[in-house]
Enzyme design. Sequence first.
Site, PDB file in Angstrom:
ATOM      1  N   ALA A 148       0.795  -1.231   0.000  1.00 27.19           N
ATOM      2  CA  ALA A 148       0.000   0.000   0.000  1.00 27.19           C
ATOM      3  C   ALA A 148       0.821   1.271   0.000  1.00 27.19           C
ATOM      4  CB  ALA A 148      -0.930   0.007   1.217  1.00 27.19           C
ATOM      5  N   ASN A 149       2.140   1.158   0.027  1.00 26.67           N
ATOM      6  CA  ASN A 149       2.948   2.362   0.210  1.00 26.67           C
ATOM      7  C   ASN A 149       3.364   3.047  -1.083  1.00 26.67           C
ATOM      8  OD1 ASN A 149       4.608  -0.067  -0.002  1.00 26.67           O
ATOM      9  ND2 ASN A 149       6.331   1.326   0.095  1.00 26.67           N
ATOM     10  N   THR A 150       3.042   2.468  -2.227  1.00 25.90           N
ATOM     11  CA  THR A 150       3.465   3.089  -3.480  1.00 25.90           C
ATOM     12  C   THR A 150       2.605   2.613  -4.634  1.00 25.90           C
ATOM     13  OG1 THR A 150       5.423   3.585  -4.842  1.00 25.90           O
ATOM     14  CG2 THR A 150       5.141   1.313  -4.118  1.00 25.90           C
TER      15      THR A 150
ATOM     16  N   GLY B  98      -1.150   0.652  -5.111  1.00 27.56           N
ATOM     17  CA  GLY B  98      -1.498   0.430  -3.711  1.00 27.56           C
ATOM     18  C   GLY B  98      -1.673   1.736  -2.958  1.00 27.56           C
TER      19      GLY B  98
ATOM     20  N   SER C  95      -3.710  -9.323 -14.023  1.00 27.18           N
ATOM     21  CA  SER C  95      -3.140  -8.522 -15.094  1.00 27.18           C
ATOM     22  C   SER C  95      -3.613  -9.072 -16.435  1.00 27.18           C
ATOM     23  CB  SER C  95      -1.608  -8.563 -15.047  1.00 27.18           C
ATOM     24  OG  SER C  95      -1.042  -8.019 -16.230  1.00 27.18           O
TER      25      SER C  95
ATOM     26  N   TYR D 112       5.487 -14.888 -14.867  1.00 26.58           N
ATOM     27  CA  TYR D 112       4.626 -13.796 -14.411  1.00 26.58           C
ATOM     28  C   TYR D 112       3.182 -14.030 -14.871  1.00 26.58           C
ATOM     29  CZ  TYR D 112       2.583  -9.143 -13.993  1.00 26.58           C
ATOM     30  OH  TYR D 112       1.764  -8.084 -13.679  1.00 26.58           O
TER      31      TYR D 112
END
Length: 471
Positions: A106-108, A111, A328, A354
């Site tokens: 959540a910091n960047t 998020g 994605s 991925y």
Amino acid sequence: MTQSIFPKFHLSLTEMLKCVLLILYPNWLTVSFFTENWGLFFSEEVYNLSVLWSAIIGFDYLVGTLSPTSVLMTVVGVVFARRVLAGGLCGSTKDLTGQTVIVTGANTGVGKGTTQGLLMRGAHVIMACRNLTKAETTRRELVGLGGKLEVRHLNLASLQSVRDFAAGILKDGIQVHILINNAGTGILKDGIQVHILINNAGTGILKDGIQVHILINNAGTGILKDGVQVHILINNAGTGILKDGIQVHIHQECLIIVNNGQLGRYIDSLDDWSDDVSTGVMMCPYSKTDDGFELQMGVNHLGPFLLTNLLLPQMKHGKPARIINLSSIAHFGGKIDFDDMFYKKKQYDTFGAYANSKLANILFSKHLAKLLRGTQIQVFSLHPGSVHSDLMRHFMFFFINDFVLRFLQKTSFEGAQTTLYCATEAKQHSVMYFTDCSVAWPLPASQDEVVAEKLWNVSAQLVSFDQKNPM
């Protein structure tokens, strides 16, 4: 282990056509798209619109083609182009006061944009992040928006960290109303050689303050360590590599080849590489989680799988709840190979790994929704779109990142809109896949309930999850 750098798609002609149509004519392109949420759009696009208008009108002036008509066409054309690129916007004003939301990563990036939107709606947001220092910086930045905000440690590359995080939530008796599996990050051990191919995103991998060098176009690097020879090949980029505040090539034998880039760009913090991915670990080299799983499948699927199951008791509180898994559009290139999920037998494929993990996200959502049928918990998976990130500044000439890519991609807050839509007003849909605030077209293989159930059972076994005794 050798690895392939070329994507392998498992699509029929019809599926490929659907994928192209989704890009060229998204299913959110309706009348309401042009009539709603303009206030939100303009508030987020002030910088982009101002720069583009100034650049185009300035060019017209220099070449002598400036006229009232050209100015009008520029203004309208730029707004239309950016509105389409921004995609669907969530206009929901639903009040989330009294609801607790857990957001991983959540910091960047997306998020952070998601956290911002949730706080504006009054939610109590728990930021579940690996990098507590960076998370605390973000917390201080967003804390005045409303709601309540706190930070807790979570490293999705470690199943023990996942268990510890969930145990803390249960111990504190926190009722969870919305769980957003937004991102993950991986950590490599000392001495592992890294090769990274990045496609519109990337990840930084750190261990005890050691910086991993990110290399583009099948380049190679050795992890920075005293006495270790470092070889760096960078295409259209440059880097300044630090150890204990000292530029590395002063103290180590380095071969640095820079093509059309800048050498000696300092990175303010080793953590600038970490936790900066919007949809999890992406396009990484072959490496493993703390528990020995291939990094991308381990962090993007197994970590969230375990986290979700451990938190389910705190979500079955008799009130509406939601679980949101970020997938994605890359899942179109995915295929679940139960005989070799972690590339122990076949050649490693960076994109394939991925894509497989993103396909697993949808299959996981599919079977989870089936198991939760009859409860008040709704399940969603989504594609956030192509989102601009400052991470690109670290390995791409800043002009390209700041004055080209940012105008072709969503902002982080725009990238969070589908997540916010699924967290507020969206209704669970049988395909379990959304994009741009609308139900989207997933790969048909993601709808296979037999494969979804098998993946669930295999995943539960891999993470040692016992539904009768989850902790």
